[in-house]
Enzyme design. Structure first.
Site, PDB file in Angstrom:
ATOM      1  N   ARG A  62     -12.079  35.768 -33.817  1.00 39.06           N
ATOM      2  CA  ARG A  62     -10.813  35.045 -33.646  1.00 39.06           C
ATOM      3  C   ARG A  62     -10.717  34.453 -32.250  1.00 39.06           C
ATOM      4  NH1 ARG A  62      -6.424  38.296 -36.489  1.00 39.06           N
ATOM      5  NH2 ARG A  62      -7.228  39.904 -35.134  1.00 39.06           N
ATOM      6  N   ASP A  71      -9.255  45.672 -27.867  1.00 42.43           N
ATOM      7  CA  ASP A  71      -8.330  45.520 -26.737  1.00 42.43           C
ATOM      8  C   ASP A  71      -6.863  45.768 -27.129  1.00 42.43           C
ATOM      9  OD1 ASP A  71      -8.314  43.006 -28.147  1.00 42.43           O
ATOM     10  OD2 ASP A  71      -7.164  42.236 -26.457  1.00 42.43           O
ATOM     11  N   ARG A  78     -21.558  21.255 -47.287  1.00 43.29           N
ATOM     12  CA  ARG A  78     -20.994  22.446 -47.931  1.00 43.29           C
ATOM     13  C   ARG A  78     -20.504  23.435 -46.872  1.00 43.29           C
ATOM     14  NH1 ARG A  78     -21.579  19.426 -51.580  1.00 43.29           N
ATOM     15  NH2 ARG A  78     -22.608  19.792 -53.585  1.00 43.29           N
ATOM     16  N   ASP A 114     -15.946  41.808 -27.510  1.00 50.22           N
ATOM     17  CA  ASP A 114     -15.223  41.036 -26.497  1.00 50.22           C
ATOM     18  C   ASP A 114     -14.359  41.910 -25.588  1.00 50.22           C
ATOM     19  OD1 ASP A 114     -13.477  41.742 -28.491  1.00 50.22           O
ATOM     20  OD2 ASP A 114     -12.445  39.830 -28.596  1.00 50.22           O
ATOM     21  N   VAL A 128     -16.233  64.619 -32.600  1.00 51.94           N
ATOM     22  CA  VAL A 128     -15.921  65.922 -33.215  1.00 51.94           C
ATOM     23  C   VAL A 128     -16.975  66.961 -32.830  1.00 51.94           C
ATOM     24  CG1 VAL A 128     -15.677  67.150 -35.421  1.00 51.94           C
ATOM     25  CG2 VAL A 128     -14.628  64.892 -35.125  1.00 51.94           C
ATOM     26  N   ARG A 155      -3.306  48.164 -38.242  1.00 50.67           N
ATOM     27  CA  ARG A 155      -2.733  47.478 -37.079  1.00 50.67           C
ATOM     28  C   ARG A 155      -1.247  47.834 -37.138  1.00 50.67           C
ATOM     29  NH1 ARG A 155      -6.995  43.962 -35.612  1.00 50.67           N
ATOM     30  NH2 ARG A 155      -8.117  43.051 -37.359  1.00 50.67           N
ATOM     31  N   ARG A 190     -32.614   8.577 -40.067  1.00 53.25           N
ATOM     32  CA  ARG A 190     -34.017   9.019 -40.202  1.00 53.25           C
ATOM     33  C   ARG A 190     -34.253   9.747 -41.535  1.00 53.25           C
ATOM     34  NH1 ARG A 190     -35.387  12.834 -36.086  1.00 53.25           N
ATOM     35  NH2 ARG A 190     -33.267  13.027 -35.325  1.00 53.25           N
ATOM     36  N   THR A 195     -15.378  47.230 -31.907  1.00 53.01           N
ATOM     37  CA  THR A 195     -14.962  45.976 -32.545  1.00 53.01           C
ATOM     38  C   THR A 195     -16.191  45.112 -32.790  1.00 53.01           C
ATOM     39  OG1 THR A 195     -13.930  43.815 -32.145  1.00 53.01           O
ATOM     40  CG2 THR A 195     -14.270  45.178 -30.215  1.00 53.01           C
ATOM     41  N   ILE A 196     -16.232  44.453 -33.940  1.00 55.73           N
ATOM     42  CA  ILE A 196     -17.407  43.614 -34.212  1.00 55.73           C
ATOM     43  C   ILE A 196     -17.447  42.411 -33.276  1.00 55.73           C
ATOM     44  CG2 ILE A 196     -17.564  44.311 -36.648  1.00 55.73           C
ATOM     45  CD1 ILE A 196     -16.507  41.402 -37.295  1.00 55.73           C
ATOM     46  N   ASP A 197     -16.324  42.117 -32.614  1.00 58.12           N
ATOM     47  CA  ASP A 197     -16.246  40.891 -31.797  1.00 58.12           C
ATOM     48  C   ASP A 197     -16.976  40.972 -30.448  1.00 58.12           C
ATOM     49  OD1 ASP A 197     -14.787  39.780 -33.790  1.00 58.12           O
ATOM     50  OD2 ASP A 197     -12.844  40.000 -32.811  1.00 58.12           O
ATOM     51  N   GLY A 249      -9.152  46.410 -36.376  1.00 53.97           N
ATOM     52  CA  GLY A 249     -10.178  46.096 -37.387  1.00 53.97           C
ATOM     53  C   GLY A 249     -11.280  47.144 -37.386  1.00 53.97           C
ATOM     54  N   LYS A 278     -33.085  12.533 -42.540  1.00 48.63           N
ATOM     55  CA  LYS A 278     -33.350  13.969 -42.353  1.00 48.63           C
ATOM     56  C   LYS A 278     -32.021  14.711 -42.322  1.00 48.63           C
ATOM     57  CE  LYS A 278     -36.443  15.851 -39.835  1.00 48.63           C
ATOM     58  NZ  LYS A 278     -37.138  16.316 -38.630  1.00 48.63           N
TER      59      LYS A 278
HETATM   60  O1  F6P Z   1     -11.226  42.056 -34.583  1.00 47.73           O
HETATM   61  C1  F6P Z   1     -12.219  42.010 -35.525  1.00 47.73           C
HETATM   62  C2  F6P Z   1     -11.943  40.948 -36.562  1.00 47.73           C
HETATM   63  O2  F6P Z   1     -12.888  41.093 -37.596  1.00 47.73           O
HETATM   64  C3  F6P Z   1     -11.934  39.505 -36.043  1.00 47.73           C
HETATM   65  O3  F6P Z   1     -13.216  38.967 -35.865  1.00 47.73           O
HETATM   66  C4  F6P Z   1     -11.141  38.828 -37.132  1.00 47.73           C
HETATM   67  O4  F6P Z   1     -10.534  37.657 -36.659  1.00 47.73           O
HETATM   68  C5  F6P Z   1     -10.107  39.843 -37.464  1.00 47.73           C
HETATM   69  O5  F6P Z   1     -10.660  41.105 -37.133  1.00 47.73           O
HETATM   70  C6  F6P Z   1      -9.662  39.849 -38.901  1.00 47.73           C
HETATM   71  O6  F6P Z   1      -8.684  40.813 -39.062  1.00 47.73           O
HETATM   72  P1  F6P Z   1      -8.039  41.235 -40.437  1.00 47.73           P
HETATM   73  O7  F6P Z   1      -9.064  42.008 -41.196  1.00 47.73           O
HETATM   74  O8  F6P Z   1      -6.881  42.078 -40.069  1.00 47.73           O
HETATM   75  O9  F6P Z   1      -7.686  39.971 -41.158  1.00 47.73           O
END
Ligand code: F6P
Length: 327
Positions: free
Chosen positions: A176, A107, A251, A134, A28, A76, A216, A130-132, A15, A218
């Site tokens: 994920r 990973d 919602r 992790d 570079v 991927r 309540r 990775t944005i995750d 990703g 709220k």
């Molecule tokens: O690994 C980064 C990520 O954005 C996860 O948070 C998410 O589950 C996944 O990639 C989504 O992947 P794709 O764009 O291949 O659907």
């Protein structure tokens, strides 16, 4: 004696994450500064197998530090899971004399690089992108800060309309297998409930507290859920809540890929630049098969095979803070 590396390649894989361009630029420019020839590999391991390899010079990476996505594109790649795929990839590097490969990804990309470097004479250096957020052994992964800030901006907006209508909102963020985006964006937006894969979700507790709020009068409540929460994403949580709270207005908002795009924050640009610089440094120091991470503001070299998902590392202290601040 090992032959010194004079040509290096760089690719982005898995990703995409905002800041990957800043990392490519750093690799570079640092590479050229030290006299390496630098090549860009398009579409991650796919381009490596299909021989989409282009020379990069300093101009190729001009005006990209502020751009989201990745100029090298990403994929991927299933074929790289197979030995035959990795063999083709190695032959394409070998015929150009490329002896070092910088892999910017998560990973999954690192486990591919681990196999690749074990089977063939190639030194792989990873950069955690990775944005995750992790990856074991690093406090930062490129893209996390931008993603979480994008989520915060979006959730703040949802909160305005939520408050105006006295509604319950379930907002799904990415992750994920990891709850960092949910945890950070949830705390920063004052969410009442944060649901993450690292902790068991007790849906009946949430329902009980909402029923109490209902009594309540709220009925305003913000729930941030990671897409990979063990109970399920926003749709599943929604289903469980409407069943027990038929009168409530509930919602859903799924933020989705908006979190992966956009101009990287200053922090992501800084971290990417630093990691890119040190990735090249590794080749100079003949370090092999490691991932460049940052821990306690210091560069941390993680062995490639150990740069796996940081499962379950969200502290109980954070969960306590969430609970107390939402009460
Ligand atoms: O690994 C980064 C990520 O954005 C996860 O948070 C998410 O589950 C996944 O990639 C989504 O992947 P794709 O764009 O291949 O659907």
């Amino acid at each position: 004696m090992a032959i010194k590396i004079s040509k290096i390649g760089v690719l982005t894989s898995g990703g995409d994450a905002p800041g990957m361009n800043a990392a490519i630029r750093a690799v570079v420019r640092t590479g050229l500064y030290h006299g390496f020839e630098v090549f860009g590999i398009m579409r991650g391991y796919q381009g490596l197998i299909e021989d989409e390899i282009v020379p990069l010079d300093t101009k190729s990476v001009a005006n990209i530090i502020q751009r989201g996505g990745t100029i090298l594109k990403t994929a991927r790649c299933q074929e790289f899971y197979e030995f035959e795929g990795r063999k083709k990839a190695f032959e394409n590097l070998q015929k150009r004399g490329i002896g070092g490969l910088v892999v910017i990804g998560g990973d999954g990309s690192f486990s591919g690089a681990t196999k690749f470097s074990q089977e063939f004479d190639i030194s792989c250096i990873g950069i955690a992108g990775t944005i995750d957020r992790d990856i074991q052994g690093t406090d930062y992964t490129i893209g996390f800060d931008t993603a979480v800030n994008t989520a915060v901006e979006a959730i703040d907006k949802v909160r305005d309309t939520m408050e105006a209508h006295d509604r319950i909102f379930i907002i799904e963020v990415m992750g994920r297998d990891a709850g960092y985006i949910a945890l950070h964006s949830g705390i920063a937006t004052g969410a009442e409930n944060i649901l993450i894969p690292e902790r068991k979700t007790n849906i009946s507790d949430i329902i009980t507290s909402l029923q109490e709020k209902d009594r309540r009068k709220k009925m305003v409540n913000l729930i941030v859920v990671a897409e990979g929460d063990e109970f399920g994403g926003a749709e599943e949580v929604h289903k469980a809540l409407v069943e027990k709270l038929p009168k409530a207005e509930i919602r859903i908002c799924i933020l989705g890929h908006i979190q992966r795009g956009g101009s990287p924050t200053c922090l992501d640009r800084l971290m990417a630049s630093r990691m890119g610089y040190y990735a090249v440094q590794c080749f100079l120091e003949e370090k092999k098969n490691i991932v460049v991470g940052i821990q306690n503001d210091k560069i941390n070299y993680i062995p490639l095979e150990k740069a796996v998902k940081a499962k379950g590392s969200i502290s109980d202290e954070w969960m306590k803070i969430v609970k107390i601040l939402a009460s």
